[in-house]
Design an enzyme around this catalytic site. Structure first.
Site, PDB file in Angstrom:
ATOM      1  N   ASP A  91       1.057  -1.318   0.039  1.00  0.00           N
ATOM      2  CA  ASP A  91      -0.095  -0.077  -0.031  1.00  0.00           C
ATOM      3  C   ASP A  91       0.840   1.358  -0.029  1.00  0.00           C
ATOM      4  O   ASP A  91       2.184   1.083   0.181  1.00  0.00           O
ATOM      5  CB  ASP A  91      -0.911  -0.044   1.291  1.00  0.00           C
ATOM      6  CG  ASP A  91      -1.690   1.183   1.623  1.00  0.00           C
ATOM      7  OD1 ASP A  91      -2.038   1.831   0.761  1.00  0.00           O
ATOM      8  OD2 ASP A  91      -1.484   1.619   2.651  1.00  0.00           O
ATOM      9  N   ASP A  93      -0.036   5.229   1.099  1.00  0.00           N
ATOM     10  CA  ASP A  93      -0.212   6.116   2.004  1.00  0.00           C
ATOM     11  C   ASP A  93      -0.124   5.250   3.397  1.00  0.00           C
ATOM     12  O   ASP A  93      -1.179   4.458   3.886  1.00  0.00           O
ATOM     13  CB  ASP A  93      -1.628   6.789   2.078  1.00  0.00           C
ATOM     14  CG  ASP A  93      -1.666   7.927   0.896  1.00  0.00           C
ATOM     15  OD1 ASP A  93      -1.205   9.034   0.988  1.00  0.00           O
ATOM     16  OD2 ASP A  93      -1.870   7.336  -0.212  1.00  0.00           O
ATOM     17  N   ASP A 279      -2.036  -0.603   5.855  1.00  0.00           N
ATOM     18  CA  ASP A 279      -2.295   0.084   7.167  1.00  0.00           C
ATOM     19  C   ASP A 279      -3.892   0.342   7.109  1.00  0.00           C
ATOM     20  O   ASP A 279      -4.571   0.916   8.224  1.00  0.00           O
ATOM     21  CB  ASP A 279      -1.681   1.346   7.435  1.00  0.00           C
ATOM     22  CG  ASP A 279      -2.246   2.524   6.291  1.00  0.00           C
ATOM     23  OD1 ASP A 279      -2.431   2.376   5.137  1.00  0.00           O
ATOM     24  OD2 ASP A 279      -2.311   3.763   6.754  1.00  0.00           O
TER      25      ASP A 279
END
Ligand code: MG
Length: 341
Positions: A91, A93, A279
């Protein structure tokens, strides 16, 4: 407009709003998080609900026992990978870059870029993000990677087809004009709410509220919901201080992971070990796919223990970088680097 059956109680949380109409397909994602069921959410003030959800994109748990540190368990992880081909999914960000107030400034460090580049030399590596693919590429700037933007709805593979040209896969392309219209309407409707930010991610739209006064979160959510009322083929989810509007198709980061494995010719292989690091709540779709396949594992990036389909955890992007470094070091020492795909 076709008459819709909208499951939109007045005081329900934005992420629980699922608007359907006959023929529209609502993704069968079943969040692992203990979000209150719709009925329980009725009557719960949106503000409180938003706060609750924001604190924990997954339900909080008391310890990391269920998801030990991927750094602490590194030896076990690499022993699992013996004889297998690791494929990395990252991922962006909050995983490779810190979460910042201005989404346009979510830069990754040079050191992180170098770490990702090194990993990609040894293992096929994909970036899977909710962002527009071009945007995430402008941050990462590594041409050798696979990129899945807009939650996997915009995939670009390097050297994928016979012509050795990058191949595109865009399962929601029919939604492009609609997304464009909705993005403009959302910008208009939320303009008066200071700190709000509408980001057109091409196949989805993000409404950021990280910089919005908490007192106005409810108002913002209501404005977004009022726009979506006329677009029953779109659905609303949320990530970390962001509301996300997406086409109601059965496609998510988990599906993108499966597609990418297939495009690598590894979907039926027993000797592949996919590793997905993320996250966000949306990353849970990918963690879940790995659980269901019984193959590879997810690593949740979070400072606080949460319920998750991930197997391991890392606390922040700096730990992600440490993990990538260790992986590269281990592979180089083992002297069995796979050529880049
Ligand atoms: Mg993220």
């Amino acid at each position: 407009m076709t008459k819709q059956s909208a499951v939109v109680p007045e005081a329900v949380a934005p992420e629980a709003v699922v608007v359907t109409q006959p023929g529209a397909t609502v993704p069968a994602s079943s969040p692992v998080f203990p979000y209150p069921p719709l009925k329980a959410a009725v009557g719960l003030p949106i503000k409180k609900f938003l706060q609750k959800q924001e604190i924990s994109s997954g339900g909080r748990v008391s310890s990391w026992d269920e998801h030990p540190s991927a750094l602490g368990m590194f030896e076990e992880i690499v022993s699992l990978s013996k004889g297998k081909k690791i494929v990395m999914f990252l991922d962006y960000d909050g995983t490779l870059s810190p979460i910042v107030d201005d989404p346009d400034r979510a830069y990754m460090s040079k050191a992180m870029r170098a770490a990702v580049r090194d990993v990609a030399k040894l293992f096929p590596t994909a970036i899977v993000s909710g962002r527009c693919r071009d945007k995430v590429y402008s941050f990462v700037r590594l041409a050798e990677l696979y990129y899945a933007g807009s939650h996997g709805m915009d995939i670009k593979c390097p050297k994928f087809n016979k012509g050795n040209k990058p191949a595109l896969f865009q399962p929601a392309s029919e939604f492009l004009p609609m997304i464009d219209v909705v993005s403009k309407l959302l910008a208009e409707k939320t303009r008066a709410i200071r700190g709000s930010r509408v980001e057109n991610n091409r196949f989805c739209v993000s409404v950021h509220f990280r910089c919005v006064d908490e007192k106005r979160w409810v108002e913002l959510a209501m404005q977004v919901r009022s726009v979506l009322h006329d677009f029953p083929k779109l659905r609303l989810t949320h990530g970390r201080k962001v509301l996300e509007i997406r086409p109601s198709i059965e496609w998510d980061k988990g599906k993108a992971l499966e597609f990418l494995l297939e495009s690598l010719g590894l979907s039926d292989s027993n000797d592949v070990l996919p590793v997905y690091i993320g996250d966000d709540r949306t990353d849970e779709d990918a963690f879940k796919v790995l659980r269901e396949r019984g193959q590879g594992f997810g690593i949740l990036v979070s400072k606080v223990p949460k319920e998750s389909h991930a197997t391991y955890s890392l606390q922040e992007p700096s730990e992600v970088m440490d993990f990538l470094h260790r992986l590269v070091e281990w592979k180089r020492l083992s002297g069995k680097g796979h050529p880049r795909v």
